[in-house]
Design a protein around this motif. Structure first.
Motif, short mmCIF file in Angstrom:
data_model
loop_
_atom_site.label_atom_id
_atom_site.label_comp_id
_atom_site.label_asym_id
_atom_site.label_seq_id
_atom_site.Cartn_x
_atom_site.Cartn_y
_atom_site.Cartn_z
N THR A 1 0.84 -1.20 0.00
CA THR A 1 0.00 0.00 0.00
C THR A 1 0.87 1.25 0.00
N PHE A 2 1.92 1.23 0.84
CA PHE A 2 2.81 2.38 0.86
C PHE A 2 3.52 2.53 -0.48
N GLY A 3 3.95 1.38 -1.04
CA GLY A 3 4.66 1.43 -2.31
C GLY A 3 3.79 2.00 -3.41
N GLU A 4 2.49 1.67 -3.39
CA GLU A 4 1.60 2.14 -4.45
C GLU A 4 1.23 3.61 -4.25
N GLU A 5 0.90 3.97 -3.00
CA GLU A 5 0.33 5.30 -2.80
C GLU A 5 1.39 6.37 -2.55
N LEU A 6 2.55 5.98 -2.05
CA LEU A 6 3.61 6.97 -1.84
C LEU A 6 4.73 6.80 -2.86
N GLY A 7 4.72 5.70 -3.58
CA GLY A 7 5.72 5.50 -4.62
C GLY A 7 7.09 5.19 -4.06
N LEU A 8 8.06 5.13 -4.96
CA LEU A 8 9.43 4.82 -4.56
C LEU A 8 9.95 5.86 -3.57
N ALA A 9 9.61 7.13 -3.83
CA ALA A 9 10.12 8.21 -2.98
C ALA A 9 9.65 8.02 -1.53
N GLY A 10 8.35 7.73 -1.36
CA GLY A 10 7.84 7.55 -0.01
C GLY A 10 8.37 6.30 0.65
N LEU A 11 8.46 5.21 -0.14
CA LEU A 11 8.92 3.94 0.41
C LEU A 11 10.37 4.04 0.87
N MET A 12 11.18 4.77 0.09
CA MET A 12 12.57 4.95 0.49
C MET A 12 12.65 5.71 1.80
N ALA A 13 11.80 6.74 1.95
CA ALA A 13 11.80 7.50 3.20
C ALA A 13 11.45 6.58 4.37
N ILE A 14 10.46 5.70 4.14
CA ILE A 14 10.04 4.81 5.23
C ILE A 14 11.14 3.82 5.58
#
Lengths: 482, 171
Positions: free
Chosen positions: A364-377
């Motif tokens: 879900t994080f990967g889809e809705e926040l994309g690579l940029a968000g997933l990397m931050a997480i």
């Protein structure tokens, strides 16, 4: 500096203490930031799905803020010199997890199969329990070295926790996955999450006593220090236990986690690279060996190697056996997220269906926040591990060092095993992403883990007590020769 | 909700998330603490003995300004290990008790086969005179040539011998 001329200066080091400020206000500021971000995300989900700011925004924000505040006050009172980052980082992950779970709760598809609906409220209750355990750990664990006394009790406790799911009548028989749950009343508990902490205590206490024998008695061979045969005993016993977990509970994740944690702590305790080589060889041999005869593990490996094939089989009428399209759906979720994601509430990760809000929440994080968000997480997870290792470096007692390394190592391994499984790097396992995923045991156990790390870091960073009048000096009559 | 608002929120959220990560890393950068150990290579120091001596002296002096209100004029400011595996190690004397031994929680952890785990301690008495006391060690603590039996004041520069390690107090 008149008398240093006769000092042989082949190596010179000066030891002096740098007083660490308590940094509690930094922690408070970061904590506010860490509460505001999930509230923003929450509003964003509501706006994207229903076109209005969700009604529960205030209650949810206050709930998270209140829990974070309680945690902060407990740290201020009971561990004033603790690391300023651990609490905000964990709070942020927990808050983002709550938002993602709430977002999946809104999905009609997940509601219809009973996976979602009211789960965010449950998760908030679990978080409250987790914070409660965190505070209890800070209050009652005045000094982490107390845990050293319970080295062998911890070993027994960890074994019991690991074996509980196998007890007939107690183990929850979920047809899909690994046997790592137990059923108490209407709750299911994952004892492995707690065993992780207890086992770290045992390994730390054991290795602290035995590390000299494991480090020194060795022969050199091809640039590696080979341990003596009899010193291989402990690593073989832990390996056997992790293999038994793999065979009987059919869970690669738990097995890998415990063996990996032992190897990491063994390496830190002895500074011998050979243990890592041995550990990798043994875990590879064990995994391949078990996979060759255990059908459940074989299914997982098949699903990992050919997720698309599994997807097709799960859609083909007349095909028997368990075929899951979850992994392929997760991979598609990551793919459709792309670099910047679809935005909160605008993805379709509910297509993963079963376990969408627990094991697969990262999709879900990967889809809705994309690579940029997933990397931050992933970076936030990395920072938690970094603070744990930094705590270990700063700790002055070997037990505290080993415990901090063990706990942060286990945390890192768990993130790797879950993220790697969901992204298709390694076969999927039944573990959950710490703090993000839906699940009481995971949230509660990981808050306790953070509590212990904060306790160790408080002890490590506390400045030396102010020079007090020496009581012995008062009473002793000093006879001066001159 | 308009497409534009959602796009702005989406990018805004990512920006805020990364801002948090950057702030956290900044906190780590400013969060230096622990033990300051200044190590120097052998050859470089041999080549520049004066400079090295000055650098070595600097930290204790700085600290003495802050903490040494009641220090006497002729009081030692640091403890120096002059022989043994820890040669060259210095500890600033700030009125705290210094414990010596093989135990991990000692101020100076001796890696010396002839040292006991809690071998000796050095502490200031009420007048600020530094005292060395043997803590019932197996092989004894020697001040100059005599084995210690009672807590004894340490003259400036007198060698205290523990196993193969020799330490002394210096100004």
């Amino acid at each position: 500096m008149s008398s240093t001329t006769n000092t042989p200066t082949h190596h010179t080091s000066t030891i002096g203490a740098i007083g660490a400020p308590s940094r509690r206000n930094t922690e408070l500021a970061l904590l506010l930031f860490a509460v505001v971000i999930p509230v923003f995300a929450y509003a964003n989900v509501g706006l994207a799905i229903d076109d209005k700011v969700p009604a529960g925004l205030l209650g949810y924000g206050l709930g998270l803020g209140l829990l974070a505040g309680v945690g902060h006050l407990a740290v201020r009172k009971f561990a004033p010199y603790a690391d300023p980052l651990l609490l905000p980082l964990a709070t942020l992950l927990n808050g983002l997890g709550l938002v993602a779970i709430w977002r999946l709760d809104q999905s009609k598809l997940l509601q219809s199969i009973g996976v979602a609906g009211g789960k965010a409220t449950n998760q908030l209750i679990y978080t409250a329990l987790g914070i409660a355990l965190f505070v209890i750990a800070l209050i009652f664990l005045k000094d982490h070295r107390v845990l050293q006394r319970y080295t062998y009790i911890s070993m027994a406790g960890a074994l019991v926790l690991l074996l509980l799911p196998l007890v007939p009548g107690l183990g929850a028989d979920l047809t899909y996955g690994a046997k790592i749950w137990i059923k108490v009343g209407s709750f299911t508990i994952q004892p492995g999450e707690f065993a992780k902490i207890v086992l770290a205590i045992f390994f730390a206490g054991y290795l602290m006593v035995k590390r000299d024998a494991l480090a020194l008695a060795s022969r050199r061979f091809m640039g590696l220090y080979l341990p003596r045969g009899r010193d291989l005993g402990p690593i073989i016993v832990v390996w056997m236990i992790s293999i038994l977990i793999l065979v009987f509970e059919t869970d690669l994740g738990t097995s890998l986690l415990f063996f990996g944690m032992f190897v990491i702590m063994l390496y830190v305790a002895t500074e011998r690279t050979s243990w890592i080589v041995f550990g990798l060889l043994m875990s590879a041999a064990g995994a391949v060996g078990v996979a060759s005869f255990e059908p459940h593990v074989q299914t997982r490996v098949q699903a990992w190697l050919n997720p698309m094939h599994e997807y097709v089989l799960s859609r083909t009428p007349g095909v028997t056996g368990v075929h899951s399209d979850q992994l392929q759906q997760a991979l598609w979720a990551f793919g459709s997220g792309g670099t910047l994601g679809t935005g909160w509430g605008q993805g379709h990760s509910e297509l993963i269906r079963f376990a969408a809000n627990s094991d697969f929440i990262l999709a879900t994080f990967g889809e809705e926040l994309g690579l940029a968000g997933l990397m931050a997480i992933l970076l936030i997870y990395g920072l938690i591990v970094e603070r744990g290792v930094r705590t270990a470096l700063a700790a002055r007692d070997p037990f505290g060092k080993l415990l901090a390394v063990g706990l942060s190592g286990a945390f890192a391994l768990q993130v790797f095993v879950v993220a790697g499984g969901v992204m298709g790097l390694i076969p999927l396992t039944g573990m959950t992403m710490p703090f993000l995923a839906y699940g009481g045991s995971s949230v509660i156990a990981n808050w306790a883990l953070i509590g212990i790390l904060i306790r160790i870091s408080d002890t490590a960073r506390r400045p030396a007590p102010a020079p007090a009048g020496n009581p012995d000096a008062e009473m002793t009559q000093v006879v001066r020769p001159s | 909700m308009s497409e534009l608002t959602l796009t702005v929120m989406r990018l805004g959220f990512l920006a805020v998330l990364w801002l948090f990560v950057i702030v956290a890393v900044q906190v780590i950068r400013s969060d230096l603490f622990g033990t300051r150990v200044t190590q120097r290579g052998a050859r470089r120091e041999a080549a520049r003995p004066q400079q090295a001596a000055r650098q070595q002296a600097a930290p204790p002096q700085q600290r003495q300004q802050t903490g040494g209100g009641r220090q006497r004029r002729n009081a030692p400011t640091k403890l120096v290990v002059s022989e043994g595996t820890l040669t060259g190690t210095t500890v600033a004397l700030q009125g705290q008790t210094i414990t010596l031994g093989r135990a991990h929680d000692s101020t100076i952890v001796l890696d010396d086969d002839y040292a006991s785990s809690r071998h000796a301690r050095i502490y200031p008495d009420r007048d600020g005179q530094w005292i060395v006391e043997d803590l019932g060690s197996t092989n004894g603590t020697y001040l100059d040539r005599s084995r210690l039996t009672t807590p004894t004041p340490i003259p400036l520069g007198a060698p205290i011998r523990i196993g193969k390690t020799v330490i002394e107090l210096r100004k």
